[in-house]
Design a protein around this motif. Sequence first.
Motif, PDB file in Angstrom:
ATOM      1  N   LEU A   1       0.849  -1.187   0.000  1.00 18.83           N
ATOM      2  CA  LEU A   1       0.000   0.000   0.000  1.00 18.83           C
ATOM      3  C   LEU A   1       0.889   1.243   0.000  1.00 18.83           C
ATOM      4  O   LEU A   1       1.785   1.363   0.850  1.00 18.83           O
ATOM      5  CB  LEU A   1      -0.906   0.012   1.232  1.00 18.83           C
ATOM      6  CG  LEU A   1      -1.902  -1.146   1.363  1.00 18.83           C
ATOM      7  CD1 LEU A   1      -2.694  -0.997   2.653  1.00 18.83           C
ATOM      8  CD2 LEU A   1      -2.835  -1.190   0.172  1.00 18.83           C
TER       9      LEU A   1
ATOM     10  N   PHE B   1      -2.831  -7.536  -1.594  1.00 20.77           N
ATOM     11  CA  PHE B   1      -1.843  -6.611  -1.045  1.00 20.77           C
ATOM     12  C   PHE B   1      -0.951  -7.314  -0.013  1.00 20.77           C
ATOM     13  O   PHE B   1      -1.397  -8.191   0.730  1.00 20.77           O
ATOM     14  CB  PHE B   1      -2.541  -5.413  -0.396  1.00 20.77           C
ATOM     15  CG  PHE B   1      -3.354  -4.598  -1.349  1.00 20.77           C
ATOM     16  CD1 PHE B   1      -2.754  -3.955  -2.424  1.00 20.77           C
ATOM     17  CD2 PHE B   1      -4.734  -4.487  -1.212  1.00 20.77           C
ATOM     18  CE1 PHE B   1      -3.500  -3.204  -3.317  1.00 20.77           C
ATOM     19  CE2 PHE B   1      -5.485  -3.745  -2.096  1.00 20.77           C
ATOM     20  CZ  PHE B   1      -4.866  -3.099  -3.159  1.00 20.77           C
TER      21      PHE B   1
ATOM     22  N   ILE C   1      -9.975  -4.131   4.814  1.00 20.28           N
ATOM     23  CA  ILE C   1      -8.837  -4.794   4.172  1.00 20.28           C
ATOM     24  C   ILE C   1      -8.990  -6.312   4.253  1.00 20.28           C
ATOM     25  O   ILE C   1      -8.004  -7.051   4.269  1.00 20.28           O
ATOM     26  CB  ILE C   1      -7.506  -4.364   4.821  1.00 20.28           C
ATOM     27  CG1 ILE C   1      -7.548  -4.610   6.335  1.00 20.28           C
ATOM     28  CG2 ILE C   1      -7.177  -2.919   4.508  1.00 20.28           C
ATOM     29  CD1 ILE C   1      -6.209  -4.435   7.009  1.00 20.28           C
TER      30      ILE C   1
ATOM     31  N   LEU D   1     -10.469  -1.814   0.408  1.00 24.58           N
ATOM     32  CA  LEU D   1      -9.434  -2.521  -0.344  1.00 24.58           C
ATOM     33  C   LEU D   1      -9.561  -4.036  -0.228  1.00 24.58           C
ATOM     34  O   LEU D   1      -8.635  -4.761  -0.607  1.00 24.58           O
ATOM     35  CB  LEU D   1      -8.046  -2.091   0.185  1.00 24.58           C
ATOM     36  CG  LEU D   1      -7.758  -0.588   0.184  1.00 24.58           C
ATOM     37  CD1 LEU D   1      -6.423  -0.309   0.856  1.00 24.58           C
ATOM     38  CD2 LEU D   1      -7.768  -0.031  -1.233  1.00 24.58           C
TER      39      LEU D   1
END
Length: 793
Positions: free
Chosen positions: A146, A166, A185, A161
Amino acid sequence: MASLLFLGFLGLNCFTEFGSNAQVLPDIEVQTLQTVFSKLQHPNASRISQSFCSEISWNYTISDLIESRIACDCSDGNNTICHVTQILIKGHNLTGIIPPELGNLTHLQVMSLLANRLSGPIPPEIGDISTLQDVVLEDNLLGGSLPSNLGNLGRLDRLLLSANNFTGTIPESFGNLKNLTDFRIDGSSLSGQIPNFIGNWTKLSRLDMQGTSMEGPIPSTISDLKNLTELRISDLSGASSAFPNLDGMNTMEELVLRNCLITGSIPAYVGEMALLKTLDLSFNSLTGQIPGTLQGLESLQYLDLSYNNFTSSFQTSCLQSNVNLVSASSSATDSTSVSWCSRKDLPCPQNPNHHSLFINCGGEGMSVNGDDYEEDLSTLGPSNFFSSADKWAYSSTGVYMGNENAYYTVRTSSAVNGLDFYKSARLAPLSLKYYGLCLLEGNYKVQLHFAEIMFSDNQTFVSLGSRLFDISIQGQVVLENFNIMEEAGGVGKGITREFNVDVNGSTLEIHLFWRGKGTTAIPDRGVYGPLISAITVTPNFNVDTGDGLSAGAIAGIVIGSFVILILLLVILRLTGYLGGKDNENDAKLDEEENTHISTKIAGTIGYMAPEYAMRGYLTDKADVYSFGVVLLEIVSGESNTNYRPKEEFVYLLDWAYVQQEQGNLLELVDPSLGSRYSDEEALRMLNLALLCTNPSPTLRPSMSSVVSMMEGKIPVQAPLIKRKDADRNARFRAFEMLSHDSQTNVSIYSHNSLVPRSTSMDGPWIDSSTLIPDETQRQSSSRMLLENPREQT
């Protein structure tokens, strides 16, 4: 005028009045948008022009997941110049990357590219758009770290997200995002500890951190987030910690702290959260009393406290919908004070009597390949427990995010792989555990059948749906991030995964567990979590049905006989029949040792499993010779040596050794058994008996080796014979007598030869040289006189 109203409805302020000079997009933004849409691989990138803001064809909604909306602000330059403020392109199969040129759109407030197929990292230039308020990039294929530049977005309200790839940690700069109200997330590979700076997000109303690779404990600063209405954290690694301080969060509606290594008790204030609808504290190590206020909380719709260590539980039915208390109580809890489903490992309420299991998950009962698969049609919904007649059960936990009407069973009209049980499946939001109940101890073959029947493989955004979950059996993870569609090579294709597992108690546990990986909103919200079509469990051992002796039955006979024999040996020893009075000190020592062994083994009679008895009590100090005697007697059907002359048993041993050399060792098996035994098991026991009764004590195995051979962990070693000469004629006469009992072979022994000759009733004499090639083997087959039994024990 109607067109003007329509545009206003869509938020497109592109005209000040109908018929006036059209407001245009500056050339710099036209060029930027052309580049951006080209890199996003949008099919209409070439259609972007200065009149872009007035093109209503860019604005439409087909469904909740297919939408396009472009918004502009045309209030600049006397209402003649427009700037793009919103780009929302959802569910359009965009397969490119997020272009760094987006940073040139300095008036952009909303960037939403939900449910596409975008890859690559988030460009740091996004952090230069100071006007951004919403960044929604869920359900793509984005990866990398990120960018810390996102911490510059002081106006940012939502940062979504979830369902991407990620890595790395959450940048420290994110502590500056003090206007955040929604941060998600889920399902990424972000790692590191949950940062303390989340306490800066005091405006936060929703925080989702499910299924990451992050570590606990949950920081104490979470207590500053008084505006939280939805908190979801799961699957933390690291050290355990007490329940986080959530006191004063009176607006909480959804509270999920699943598998977060939380210890201690549930604070009383949790039962006072008047708006609480969902409470999931499963898979922790919570103890103490369950607050009684939870049971009276009127707003509570779903409660899951399963797999904890409470000392009490609600007096509620195991089958109550939307409440899951499976294995919620500690093993020390008084079993009479809690429901059966709350006890650890769901112990069998009766003697185990099942040895197979066939379940058509989510479907009707049916016969497949001669096996009757039981129906599994429960519609209890989320967070529930279902049991089927003490034979099997399942536990479902969790609530689908954003879809209270989601399915928990699913069906398709067409068969998969020619098998009907693939037409249906059961799924769960978080955890789905199937239990085989009241199973006999032993090793089982477990077959799990899967087919992805909810997704599509048509290369649209719908095909981006990704279902990932873990599978464990008996508490051991056997598959991680299992993806049915990927493993089967597409949707609508069946696949089976097979495992051999031990059931040492009476319960088999098959656990399918979603750890937040994969997509959560494709092809619709609430289509994620574990899914299974059917379960097949069959024994890898001979089931004692009356038609034969199972391995367990034989082992039980052996252990029981051995117990009796040891007790008899102790008595004979004490009365002097086994030479126990030769030396008073030795006799006392031997008496203590034999009593110690016999007492412990005798204590195993009853419900104790033979395997446990062997491991726990047949120590290397045990009488291995006597154990070999028992093995030989069990298979041969001969009576105990304590009830006949010892010499006769000596001859039986000689017969056994000769038959081993000639390959007819199975002739020793008791004829009354007929064919109701396993040749392999009988040979193993006979060879083991010969090892244990070797005339030379130094050539006998240790009892620990005997146990390993009995369990099949090491092969049975070939017996080595070291004997002294003695009166052979008596032995040979006994051999002749024993040989006449055989139905297929007659063994003739010459007084002038140490080598036996064997012939069948219909065949010629066989030269002994073809059977015993050297002097060592002659001794092994003929010098069979044992030493004094006292010298061998």
